[in-house]
Design an enzyme around this catalytic site. Structure first.
Site, PDB file in Angstrom:
ATOM      1  N   ASP A   1     -79.517  69.079  16.301  1.00  0.00           N
ATOM      2  CA  ASP A   1     -80.085  70.451  15.700  1.00  0.00           C
ATOM      3  C   ASP A   1     -78.869  70.566  14.550  1.00  0.00           C
ATOM      4  O   ASP A   1     -78.870  70.028  13.277  1.00  0.00           O
ATOM      5  CB  ASP A   1     -80.237  71.607  16.312  1.00  0.00           C
ATOM      6  CG  ASP A   1     -80.654  72.869  15.415  1.00  0.00           C
ATOM      7  OD1 ASP A   1     -80.898  72.592  14.518  1.00  0.00           O
ATOM      8  OD2 ASP A   1     -80.524  73.944  16.027  1.00  0.00           O
TER       9      ASP A   1
ATOM     10  N   LYS B   1     -90.839  73.576  19.780  1.00  0.00           N
ATOM     11  CA  LYS B   1     -89.994  74.701  20.168  1.00  0.00           C
ATOM     12  C   LYS B   1     -90.050  75.918  19.511  1.00  0.00           C
ATOM     13  O   LYS B   1     -90.013  76.045  18.215  1.00  0.00           O
ATOM     14  CB  LYS B   1     -88.366  74.169  20.123  1.00  0.00           C
ATOM     15  CG  LYS B   1     -87.182  75.090  20.430  1.00  0.00           C
ATOM     16  CD  LYS B   1     -85.779  74.443  20.127  1.00  0.00           C
ATOM     17  CE  LYS B   1     -84.763  75.655  20.552  1.00  0.00           C
ATOM     18  NZ  LYS B   1     -83.565  74.925  20.103  1.00  0.00           N
TER      19      LYS B   1
ATOM     20  N   GLN C   1     -76.763  78.978  24.314  1.00  0.00           N
ATOM     21  CA  GLN C   1     -77.710  79.693  23.696  1.00  0.00           C
ATOM     22  C   GLN C   1     -79.196  79.732  24.200  1.00  0.00           C
ATOM     23  O   GLN C   1     -79.909  80.836  24.169  1.00  0.00           O
ATOM     24  CB  GLN C   1     -77.805  79.119  22.427  1.00  0.00           C
ATOM     25  CG  GLN C   1     -78.658  80.243  21.309  1.00  0.00           C
ATOM     26  CD  GLN C   1     -78.142  79.840  19.996  1.00  0.00           C
ATOM     27  OE1 GLN C   1     -76.829  80.114  19.578  1.00  0.00           O
ATOM     28  NE2 GLN C   1     -78.921  79.092  19.377  1.00  0.00           N
TER      29      GLN C   1
ATOM     30  N   GLU D   1     -85.604  85.269  20.878  1.00  0.00           N
ATOM     31  CA  GLU D   1     -86.898  84.609  20.849  1.00  0.00           C
ATOM     32  C   GLU D   1     -87.570  84.998  22.019  1.00  0.00           C
ATOM     33  O   GLU D   1     -88.497  83.938  22.377  1.00  0.00           O
ATOM     34  CB  GLU D   1     -86.357  83.078  20.894  1.00  0.00           C
ATOM     35  CG  GLU D   1     -85.635  82.727  19.565  1.00  0.00           C
ATOM     36  CD  GLU D   1     -84.954  81.467  19.497  1.00  0.00           C
ATOM     37  OE1 GLU D   1     -84.978  80.630  20.549  1.00  0.00           O
ATOM     38  OE2 GLU D   1     -84.252  81.030  18.534  1.00  0.00           O
TER      39      GLU D   1
ATOM     40  N   ARG E   1     -87.091  79.227  13.928  1.00  0.00           N
ATOM     41  CA  ARG E   1     -85.860  79.882  13.877  1.00  0.00           C
ATOM     42  C   ARG E   1     -85.783  81.203  14.617  1.00  0.00           C
ATOM     43  O   ARG E   1     -86.956  81.487  14.869  1.00  0.00           O
ATOM     44  CB  ARG E   1     -85.434  80.147  12.372  1.00  0.00           C
ATOM     45  CG  ARG E   1     -85.391  79.038  11.578  1.00  0.00           C
ATOM     46  CD  ARG E   1     -84.502  77.576  11.880  1.00  0.00           C
ATOM     47  NE  ARG E   1     -82.904  77.951  12.148  1.00  0.00           N
ATOM     48  CZ  ARG E   1     -82.109  77.564  11.313  1.00  0.00           C
ATOM     49  NH1 ARG E   1     -82.314  77.008  10.127  1.00  0.00           N
ATOM     50  NH2 ARG E   1     -80.899  77.643  11.716  1.00  0.00           N
ATOM     51  N   SER E   2     -84.639  81.545  14.832  1.00  0.00           N
ATOM     52  CA  SER E   2     -84.726  82.793  15.570  1.00  0.00           C
ATOM     53  C   SER E   2     -85.100  84.044  14.679  1.00  0.00           C
ATOM     54  O   SER E   2     -85.697  85.072  15.196  1.00  0.00           O
ATOM     55  CB  SER E   2     -83.275  83.132  15.928  1.00  0.00           C
ATOM     56  OG  SER E   2     -82.408  83.088  14.867  1.00  0.00           O
TER      57      SER E   2
ATOM     58  N   LYS F   1     -86.402  71.810  11.605  1.00  0.00           N
ATOM     59  CA  LYS F   1     -86.399  72.852  10.999  1.00  0.00           C
ATOM     60  C   LYS F   1     -86.590  72.939   9.665  1.00  0.00           C
ATOM     61  O   LYS F   1     -85.755  72.586   8.703  1.00  0.00           O
ATOM     62  CB  LYS F   1     -85.186  73.751  11.259  1.00  0.00           C
ATOM     63  CG  LYS F   1     -84.943  74.270  12.894  1.00  0.00           C
ATOM     64  CD  LYS F   1     -83.784  74.782  13.242  1.00  0.00           C
ATOM     65  CE  LYS F   1     -83.666  75.234  14.649  1.00  0.00           C
ATOM     66  NZ  LYS F   1     -82.426  75.759  14.756  1.00  0.00           N
TER      67      LYS F   1
ATOM     68  N   GLU G   1     -79.864  69.959  23.537  1.00  0.00           N
ATOM     69  CA  GLU G   1     -80.086  69.952  22.075  1.00  0.00           C
ATOM     70  C   GLU G   1     -78.685  70.312  21.846  1.00  0.00           C
ATOM     71  O   GLU G   1     -77.976  71.322  22.439  1.00  0.00           O
ATOM     72  CB  GLU G   1     -80.961  71.271  21.666  1.00  0.00           C
ATOM     73  CG  GLU G   1     -80.914  71.271  20.260  1.00  0.00           C
ATOM     74  CD  GLU G   1     -81.965  72.499  19.837  1.00  0.00           C
ATOM     75  OE1 GLU G   1     -81.675  73.205  18.853  1.00  0.00           O
ATOM     76  OE2 GLU G   1     -82.983  72.599  20.689  1.00  0.00           O
TER      77      GLU G   1
ATOM     78  N   ASP H   1     -80.482  74.426  25.234  1.00  0.00           N
ATOM     79  CA  ASP H   1     -79.746  74.231  23.842  1.00  0.00           C
ATOM     80  C   ASP H   1     -78.549  75.014  23.876  1.00  0.00           C
ATOM     81  O   ASP H   1     -78.575  76.423  23.549  1.00  0.00           O
ATOM     82  CB  ASP H   1     -80.708  74.919  22.752  1.00  0.00           C
ATOM     83  CG  ASP H   1     -80.045  74.874  21.425  1.00  0.00           C
ATOM     84  OD1 ASP H   1     -78.883  74.600  21.293  1.00  0.00           O
ATOM     85  OD2 ASP H   1     -80.439  75.527  20.279  1.00  0.00           O
TER      86      ASP H   1
END
Length: 431
Positions: free
Chosen positions: A313, A389, A164, A206, A367-368, A338, A286, A243
């Site tokens: 995560d 991040k 990802q 992102e 978050r995305s 998060k 991650e 990640d």
């Protein structure tokens, strides 16, 4: 000056993907107002608190949040009018009790979090303090190393790699401002490298580039070239973080690398990461294993935990109970934070504190699906977490957080300290 809550108002707004999310205003008797917009994820962990969506296919394909808005404007407002916004723990406990479910499924974690954050911002405004100072006190002074997601794949892009996120970390910079500049320069160098190779320079959710590449380590080769072309030294000034979000490729107890036509066991997946770490200057991975592959996580920590940061995560979902179990099991050595995974500010701070007390690191994350809300920038400084991040140095929803950190660094002046190489406190032999 009264910090008692006078009004709570929620509304439906849009996030960076054009999907609805909830925005909450909390107004105090003093006249001060706090506003928060709740983020939303694309790859979500099974153990996350529940994000309440309407399910009405005639609106936003079922993704509306009018139920969450109603929960705030009716149930929550009725319970919290007259409550002291400055008593964050009591306020969050009241919200959790009002919901009454283990995963916040009655009112919705998005509804609860919106109120929790807006109340904190209102209280900070009433005291005349920036949010990072209100939450962190006089010792809040550490500026984070950014994990900059410059190549996207998996759930954040289409027709790209199995994994990802491919990120850079400017650990060798002397300040946050300098680290951000390094990252932006590498990002632009990468765009040229990708273009010159004949690949597309479209971007993912992102802000990272999402070309269609033949293998999962092809992005690493391109990033290494971009770092050098920008004039920096990989493995010295700049490190790489990954990640892979492997829960998304985990099926029937195996890891399916479709891009490479391979199916791996947990042990083989660990060996895959060991090989990559030996070949590239990777400092952090991650979700290198799936969210419930506990034995795999323990093996990964035994093989790589002495060398690199292993971040949970989907594995930990900002949850104190799962974090405590992972600490005891020696699985991972870092937690991704998060806010909307757990659904309240108090629970988020508890997770960060437990991680830090246990010798782990905490990486504060977006978050995305994001917005112009910059709460996480203040949160990472408030907790001296040392790592953030929040995407590529592109797209306003990502840049907003970086710009807020620039302002905080300027405001702190000589007291500001960039985490740099000292960010990786969970590694026995750090950089």
């Amino acid at each position: 000056m009264s910090t008692l809550i006078e009004a709570i108002i929620a509304r439906e707004v849009l996030d960076s993907r054009g999907n609805p999310t909830i925005e909450v205003d909390v107004r105090l008797e003093s006249g001060d107002v706090g506003r928060a917009i709740v983020p939303s994820g694309a790859s979500t962990g099974a153990h996350e608190a529940l994000e309440l969506r309407d399910g009405d296919k005639s609106r936003y394909n079922g993704k509306g949040v009018l139920k969450a808005v109603q929960a705030v404007n009716e149930d929550i407002a009725e319970a919290l009018i007259g409550f002291d916004a400055a008593d964050q723990i009591a306020l969050d406990n009241e919200l959790i009790a009002l919901d009454g479910t283990p995963n916040k499924s009655k009112l919705g974690a998005n509804a609860i979090l919106g109120v929790s954050l807006a109340a904190a911002k209102a209280a900070a405004a009433a005291f005349g303090l920036p949010l990072y100072r209100y939450l962190g006190g006089v010792y809040a002074h550490v500026l984070p190393v950014p994990m900059m997601n410059i190549m996207n794949g998996g759930q954040h892009a289409t027709n790209s790699t199995d994994f990802q996120e491919f990120m850079i970390m400017p650990v060798g910079a002397d300040s946050f401002r300098e680290g951000l500049r390094w990252g932006a320069e590498i990002y632009h160098a990468l765009k040229k490298v990708i273009h010159d190779r004949g690949f597309s320079t479209t971007v993912g959710d992102e802000g990272g580039f999402a070309p269609s590449l033949p293998t999962n380590d092809a992005p690493l080769q391109l990033i290494m070239e971009a770092i050098e072309k920008a004039g920096y030294r990989p493995g010295e000034q700049i490190y790489i973080a990954l990640d892979p979000a492997t829960t998304e490729i985990y099926e029937d107890g195996k890891y399916h690398l479709k891009r490479e036509g391979r199916v791996l066991t947990s042990a083989e997946m660990v060996d895959y990461w060991v090989d990559l770490v030996n070949r590239y200057p990777i400092i952090s991975i991650e979700d290198g294993l799936a969210e419930d592959d506990w034995e795999g996580w323990q093996l990964l920590r035994s093989k790589l935990g002495h060398k690199i940061q292993l971040v949970g995560d989907d594995f930990l979902v900002t949850n104190v109970q799962r974090l405590r179990r992972a600490i005891d099991a020696r699985a991972a050595n870092s937690i991704l934070i998060k806010l909307n995974q757990i659904g309240s500010l108090t629970e988020t701070l508890s997770a960060i504190q437990l991680a830090q007390r246990s010798g782990w690191t905490a990486v504060v994350s977006h978050r995305s699906g994001e917005s112009e809300d910059v709460t996480i920038a203040d949160l990472v400084v408030a907790t001296n977490a040392g790592q953030i991040k929040t995407g590529a140095p592109a797209r306003t929803d990502r840049i907003a957080k970086y710009n807020q950190l620039l302002r905080i660094e300027e405001e702190l002046g000589s007291a500001a300290q960039y985490a740099g190489r000292n960010a990786f406190t969970s590694i026995p032999h750090p950089l």
